[in-house]
Design a protein around this motif. Structure first.
Motif, mmCIF file in Angstrom:
data_model
loop_
_atom_site.group_PDB
_atom_site.id
_atom_site.type_symbol
_atom_site.label_atom_id
_atom_site.label_comp_id
_atom_site.label_asym_id
_atom_site.label_seq_id
_atom_site.Cartn_x
_atom_site.Cartn_y
_atom_site.Cartn_z
ATOM 1 N N VAL A 83 1.657 -7.596 1.787
ATOM 2 C CA VAL A 83 1.543 -6.459 2.074
ATOM 3 C C VAL A 83 -0.010 -6.045 3.038
ATOM 4 O O VAL A 83 -0.917 -6.262 2.933
ATOM 5 C CB VAL A 83 1.816 -5.494 1.476
ATOM 6 C CG1 VAL A 83 3.309 -5.510 1.013
ATOM 7 C CG2 VAL A 83 0.903 -5.497 -0.307
ATOM 8 N N SER A 84 -0.393 -4.852 3.257
ATOM 9 C CA SER A 84 -1.669 -4.620 3.898
ATOM 10 C C SER A 84 -2.590 -3.781 2.438
ATOM 11 O O SER A 84 -2.169 -3.493 1.585
ATOM 12 C CB SER A 84 -1.956 -3.309 4.903
ATOM 13 O OG SER A 84 -1.375 -2.490 3.998
ATOM 14 N N ASP A 85 -3.526 -4.184 2.669
ATOM 15 C CA ASP A 85 -4.645 -3.275 1.610
ATOM 16 C C ASP A 85 -4.215 -2.263 0.954
ATOM 17 O O ASP A 85 -4.003 -1.632 0.204
ATOM 18 C CB ASP A 85 -6.038 -3.596 2.122
ATOM 19 C CG ASP A 85 -7.154 -4.862 2.178
ATOM 20 O OD1 ASP A 85 -5.754 -5.859 1.816
ATOM 21 O OD2 ASP A 85 -7.757 -4.646 2.191
ATOM 22 N N SER A 86 -4.344 -0.887 2.201
ATOM 23 C CA SER A 86 -3.456 0.512 1.892
ATOM 24 C C SER A 86 -1.927 0.255 1.641
ATOM 25 O O SER A 86 -1.760 1.255 -0.151
ATOM 26 C CB SER A 86 -3.897 1.209 3.298
ATOM 27 O OG SER A 86 -2.727 0.268 4.171
ATOM 28 N N VAL A 87 -1.530 -0.707 1.712
ATOM 29 C CA VAL A 87 -0.303 -0.741 1.225
ATOM 30 C C VAL A 87 -0.100 -1.376 -0.086
ATOM 31 O O VAL A 87 0.347 -0.222 -1.168
ATOM 32 C CB VAL A 87 0.905 -1.284 1.927
ATOM 33 C CG1 VAL A 87 2.464 -0.959 0.827
ATOM 34 C CG2 VAL A 87 0.926 -0.965 2.770
ATOM 35 N N LEU A 88 -0.555 -2.185 -0.584
ATOM 36 C CA LEU A 88 -1.056 -2.529 -2.226
ATOM 37 C C LEU A 88 -1.830 -1.296 -2.701
ATOM 38 O O LEU A 88 -1.292 -1.124 -4.179
ATOM 39 C CB LEU A 88 -1.454 -3.879 -1.814
ATOM 40 C CG LEU A 88 -1.777 -4.303 -3.820
ATOM 41 C CD1 LEU A 88 -0.717 -4.688 -3.993
ATOM 42 C CD2 LEU A 88 -2.797 -6.047 -3.027
ATOM 43 N N SER A 89 -3.187 -0.959 -2.201
ATOM 44 C CA SER A 89 -3.715 0.008 -3.518
ATOM 45 C C SER A 89 -3.210 1.251 -3.089
ATOM 46 O O SER A 89 -2.588 2.042 -4.728
ATOM 47 C CB SER A 89 -4.405 0.218 -2.207
ATOM 48 O OG SER A 89 -5.504 -0.477 -2.073
ATOM 49 N N LYS A 90 -1.666 1.342 -2.809
ATOM 50 C CA LYS A 90 -0.808 2.438 -3.255
ATOM 51 C C LYS A 90 -0.127 2.192 -4.116
ATOM 52 O O LYS A 90 0.041 3.120 -5.131
ATOM 53 C CB LYS A 90 0.094 2.808 -1.732
ATOM 54 C CG LYS A 90 1.245 3.810 -2.488
ATOM 55 C CD LYS A 90 1.673 4.349 -0.627
ATOM 56 C CE LYS A 90 3.513 4.592 -1.273
ATOM 57 N NZ LYS A 90 3.774 4.534 -0.771
ATOM 58 N N HIS A 91 0.537 0.629 -4.106
ATOM 59 C CA HIS A 91 1.688 0.359 -5.391
ATOM 60 C C HIS A 91 0.751 -0.221 -6.113
ATOM 61 O O HIS A 91 1.121 0.521 -7.627
ATOM 62 C CB HIS A 91 2.224 -0.570 -5.114
ATOM 63 C CG HIS A 91 2.984 0.087 -4.120
ATOM 64 N ND1 HIS A 91 4.700 0.467 -4.196
ATOM 65 C CD2 HIS A 91 3.597 -0.611 -2.438
ATOM 66 C CE1 HIS A 91 5.332 0.973 -3.021
ATOM 67 N NE2 HIS A 91 4.577 0.328 -2.076
#
Length: 97
Positions: free
Chosen positions: A41-49
């Motif tokens: 996943v992208s940085d932003s998607v991983l950050s959210k999770h």
């Protein structure tokens, strides 16, 4: 490892969060970039999770400056390890595994 009581956990259950927990359960700590690449996943998607796991008390996020670059590492907390183990046990119970 002691047996845990099977328990479904909505926080852990989402596929990216389940993957993150699975990766972190196997190690003491892992760099954010390595988790991102493994989960795909992208940085932003991983950050959210990761934020959701952190808010639940399941993941610890640490930032350190190494060679003038900020490195972020992730680790499961004791509570996170218990929640992940209980969730996996419940999935096994549900599937007859």
């Amino acid at each position: 490892m002691t047996a845990v009581e099977p328990r479904f956990d909505q926080v852990v259950h989402a596929p990216p969060r389940l993957q993150v927990c699975g990766l972190l359960a196997a190690v003491d700590t892992m760099e954010f970039a390595a988790v991102r690449d493994a989960v795909g996943v992208s940085d932003s998607v991983l950050s959210k999770h990761v934020k959701q796991l952190e808010d639940a008390g399941y993941v610890r996020v640490r930032k350190a400056t190494i060679a003038s670059r900020v490195r972020t590492s992730l680790s499961l907390t004791a509570e996170g390890r218990t929640a992940f183990g209980a969730h996996v046990a419940e999935l096994k119970r549900i599937t007859g595994g």
